[in-house]
Design a protein around this motif. Structure first.
Motif, PDB file in Angstrom:
ATOM      1  N   VAL A  54       0.842  -1.202   0.000  1.00 11.26           N
ATOM      2  CA  VAL A  54       0.000   0.000   0.000  1.00 11.26           C
ATOM      3  C   VAL A  54       0.872   1.246   0.000  1.00 11.26           C
ATOM      4  CG1 VAL A  54      -1.666   1.331   1.364  1.00 11.26           C
ATOM      5  CG2 VAL A  54      -1.990  -1.130   1.051  1.00 11.26           C
ATOM      6  N   ARG A  55       1.903   1.257   0.812  1.00  9.56           N
ATOM      7  CA  ARG A  55       2.811   2.424   0.844  1.00  9.56           C
ATOM      8  C   ARG A  55       3.458   2.649  -0.523  1.00  9.56           C
ATOM      9  NH1 ARG A  55       4.824   0.805   6.610  1.00  9.56           N
ATOM     10  NH2 ARG A  55       3.433   2.082   7.874  1.00  9.56           N
ATOM     11  N   THR A  56       3.845   1.586  -1.182  1.00 10.45           N
ATOM     12  CA  THR A  56       4.421   1.703  -2.526  1.00 10.45           C
ATOM     13  C   THR A  56       3.380   2.253  -3.501  1.00 10.45           C
ATOM     14  OG1 THR A  56       5.943  -0.118  -2.120  1.00 10.45           O
ATOM     15  CG2 THR A  56       5.479   0.411  -4.427  1.00 10.45           C
ATOM     16  N   ALA A  57       2.145   1.812  -3.376  1.00 13.46           N
ATOM     17  CA  ALA A  57       1.076   2.242  -4.278  1.00 13.46           C
ATOM     18  C   ALA A  57       0.698   3.710  -4.087  1.00 13.46           C
ATOM     19  CB  ALA A  57      -0.155   1.368  -4.069  1.00 13.46           C
TER      20      ALA A  57
ATOM     21  N   GLN B 263     -10.254   7.873  -3.508  1.00  6.04           N
ATOM     22  CA  GLN B 263      -9.654   7.343  -4.729  1.00  6.04           C
ATOM     23  C   GLN B 263      -9.522   5.833  -4.614  1.00  6.04           C
ATOM     24  OE1 GLN B 263      -5.907   9.551  -4.903  1.00  6.04           O
ATOM     25  NE2 GLN B 263      -6.783  10.794  -6.548  1.00  6.04           N
ATOM     26  N   SER B 264      -9.667   5.143  -5.745  1.00  9.13           N
ATOM     27  CA  SER B 264      -9.576   3.678  -5.781  1.00  9.13           C
ATOM     28  C   SER B 264      -8.414   3.222  -6.647  1.00  9.13           C
ATOM     29  CB  SER B 264     -10.868   3.080  -6.348  1.00  9.13           C
ATOM     30  OG  SER B 264     -11.925   3.241  -5.451  1.00  9.13           O
ATOM     31  N   LEU B 265      -7.871   2.083  -6.274  1.00  5.51           N
ATOM     32  CA  LEU B 265      -6.792   1.459  -7.034  1.00  5.51           C
ATOM     33  C   LEU B 265      -6.769  -0.025  -6.701  1.00  5.51           C
ATOM     34  CD1 LEU B 265      -4.160   1.811  -8.803  1.00  5.51           C
ATOM     35  CD2 LEU B 265      -2.939   2.037  -6.628  1.00  5.51           C
ATOM     36  N   THR B 266      -6.585  -0.864  -7.712  1.00  8.22           N
ATOM     37  CA  THR B 266      -6.379  -2.293  -7.498  1.00  8.22           C
ATOM     38  C   THR B 266      -4.887  -2.550  -7.592  1.00  8.22           C
ATOM     39  OG1 THR B 266      -8.533  -2.814  -8.451  1.00  8.22           O
ATOM     40  CG2 THR B 266      -6.934  -4.607  -8.335  1.00  8.22           C
ATOM     41  N   ILE B 267      -4.342  -3.260  -6.600  1.00 12.77           N
ATOM     42  CA  ILE B 267      -2.915  -3.578  -6.616  1.00 12.77           C
ATOM     43  C   ILE B 267      -2.724  -5.088  -6.670  1.00 12.77           C
ATOM     44  CG2 ILE B 267      -2.184  -1.459  -5.441  1.00 12.77           C
ATOM     45  CD1 ILE B 267      -1.856  -3.165  -2.866  1.00 12.77           C
ATOM     46  N   ASP B 268      -1.674  -5.479  -7.359  1.00 12.21           N
ATOM     47  CA  ASP B 268      -1.261  -6.875  -7.476  1.00 12.21           C
ATOM     48  C   ASP B 268       0.214  -6.952  -7.069  1.00 12.21           C
ATOM     49  OD1 ASP B 268      -3.629  -8.174  -8.970  1.00 12.21           O
ATOM     50  OD2 ASP B 268      -3.183  -6.401 -10.179  1.00 12.21           O
TER      51      ASP B 268
END
Length: 161
Positions: free
Chosen positions: A82-85, A141-146
């Motif tokens: 999450v911190r990276t994102a 704000q939204s974001l999907t992370i992999d």
């Protein structure tokens, strides 16, 4: 490891101001069940809702971010991912709303008595999480992370405006 709310049968969560919780009936968010992120107004307060899929959810206080679990072996490394994102430019603006104070994140369909009992008993698995926010206007704000091929989380962050 974070404290996760088990996936909701009703596919929506609500961030309810603590002062409104005693009168919460569990039907207030019915109109926004199909929205991933939405807000409703009740008794002069904005209420953030997260929905559309019955995914487990947690609150990460330091980055002011909700994380929903699509798939993963565990949540080890979630906070660092999450911190990276946070610096990614792929975040999508969803809405703005006014928040501030003490809240409870819970399945939107749960009635007040169930939520209050859960908070008092500190039961596991948890049915409610406490969230505290400084007063102000926030952009969601939204974001999907992999973070890796076997891990996916949906994030909703709150950015002070």
């Amino acid at each position: 490891m974070a404290t996760w709310l088990d996936s909701t049968d009703f596919a929506r969560y609500a961030l309810i101001p603590e002062e409104l919780l005693p009168t919460w009936e569990g039907t207030e968010a019915d109109d926004v069940i199909h929205e991933y992120v939405s807000a409703l107004r009740l008794a002069g307060h904005d209420i953030l809702t997260l929905g559309a899929e019955p995914l487990s959810v947690t609150w990460l206080a330091e980055p002011l971010t909700f994380a929903r679990w699509y798939y993963a072996d565990d949540d080890t490394g979630l906070l660092s991912a999450v911190r990276t994102a946070m610096t990614a430019n792929r975040w999508e603006d969803v809405l703005s709303l006014e928040l501030g104070g003490r809240y409870v994140l819970t399945d939107a369909a749960y009635e007040a008595d169930r939520v209050l009992d859960s908070l008092r008993a500190a039961q596991q698995p948890a049915e409610a999480l406490r969230v505290e926010l400084p007063p102000g206007r926030y952009r969601v704000q939204s974001l999907t992370i992999d973070p890796d091929p076997k891990t996916r989380f949906l994030l909703e962050r709150l950015l002070p405006e």
